[in-house]
Scaffold this motif. Structure first.
Motif, PDB file in Angstrom:
ATOM      1  N   ILE A 117      78.326  47.429 -47.895  1.00 26.73           N
ATOM      2  CA  ILE A 117      77.146  48.143 -48.573  1.00 26.73           C
ATOM      3  C   ILE A 117      75.963  48.332 -47.357  1.00 26.73           C
ATOM      4  O   ILE A 117      76.126  46.870 -46.986  1.00 26.73           O
ATOM      5  N   LYS A 118      75.436  48.771 -47.063  1.00 27.04           N
ATOM      6  CA  LYS A 118      74.485  49.115 -46.752  1.00 27.04           C
ATOM      7  C   LYS A 118      73.179  48.019 -46.780  1.00 27.04           C
ATOM      8  O   LYS A 118      72.558  47.578 -48.089  1.00 27.04           O
ATOM      9  N   LYS A 119      72.830  47.224 -45.967  1.00 22.06           N
ATOM     10  CA  LYS A 119      71.869  46.573 -46.376  1.00 22.06           C
ATOM     11  C   LYS A 119      70.509  46.905 -46.040  1.00 22.06           C
ATOM     12  O   LYS A 119      70.451  47.193 -45.372  1.00 22.06           O
ATOM     13  N   PRO A 120      69.496  45.890 -46.441  1.00 21.90           N
ATOM     14  CA  PRO A 120      67.408  47.048 -46.546  1.00 21.90           C
ATOM     15  C   PRO A 120      67.361  45.686 -44.937  1.00 21.90           C
ATOM     16  O   PRO A 120      67.384  45.050 -45.261  1.00 21.90           O
ATOM     17  N   ASN A 121      65.980  46.703 -44.472  1.00 25.18           N
ATOM     18  CA  ASN A 121      65.821  46.792 -43.944  1.00 25.18           C
ATOM     19  C   ASN A 121      64.959  45.272 -44.183  1.00 25.18           C
ATOM     20  O   ASN A 121      63.951  44.961 -45.024  1.00 25.18           O
ATOM     21  N   THR A 122      64.706  43.820 -43.265  1.00 27.48           N
ATOM     22  CA  THR A 122      63.891  42.745 -43.422  1.00 27.48           C
ATOM     23  C   THR A 122      63.434  42.620 -42.441  1.00 27.48           C
ATOM     24  O   THR A 122      64.711  42.525 -41.163  1.00 27.48           O
ATOM     25  N   LEU A 123      62.245  41.994 -42.189  1.00 27.15           N
ATOM     26  CA  LEU A 123      61.951  41.644 -40.710  1.00 27.15           C
ATOM     27  C   LEU A 123      61.752  40.123 -41.044  1.00 27.15           C
ATOM     28  O   LEU A 123      61.711  39.469 -42.326  1.00 27.15           O
TER      29      LEU A 123
END
Length: 123
Positions: A117-123
């Motif tokens: 599952i694609k993980k959300p982009n985070t900084l």
């Protein structure tokens, strides 16, 4: 004796979205004889060799592999909105033809494609 190596780029395909990875087929020839190389590609259900519809079997012409050389070809494997996150086993059957057009060698090799599952982009 020829050698068959398989790898993927990128290493994972994402579930529940249209995307693809490249399965890279590498044929190395350690001998002195020339071979014509072709490969049959089989993918499991929920993966496809076509972006638009379900295509589970295909053939790729790799080319002529001379002595002490190698050649690489890539095959795109597509995921869609029905692709579940799991490991998928694909199989590659490599055929090496001699100068007379007769199959000299057949090699079968599986490769596992990881679907996450694609993980959300985070900084």
């Amino acid at each position: 004796m020829p050698n068959l190596t398989l790898r993927t780029h990128p290493p994972v395909v994402f579930a529940y979205s249209p995307n693809h990875i490249e399965v890279i087929v590498r044929v190395e020839n350690d001998g002195k004889e020339k071979y014509w190389a072709e490969a049959d590609v089989n993918v499991p259900e929920r993966l496809s060799l076509s972006p638009d519809n379900s295509l589970r079997k295909g053939r790729v012409r790799i080319g002529i592999v001379d002595g002490s050389e190698y050649i690489e070809k890539s095959v795109r494997v597509y995921a869609n909105t029905y692709t579940n996150p799991q490991m998928y086993r694909c199989t590659i059957a490599l055929y090496l033809y001699n100068k007379d057009g007769i199959i000299q060698t057949r090699m079968d090799k599986p490769i596992d494609i990881r679907c996450e599952i694609k993980k959300p982009n985070t900084l």
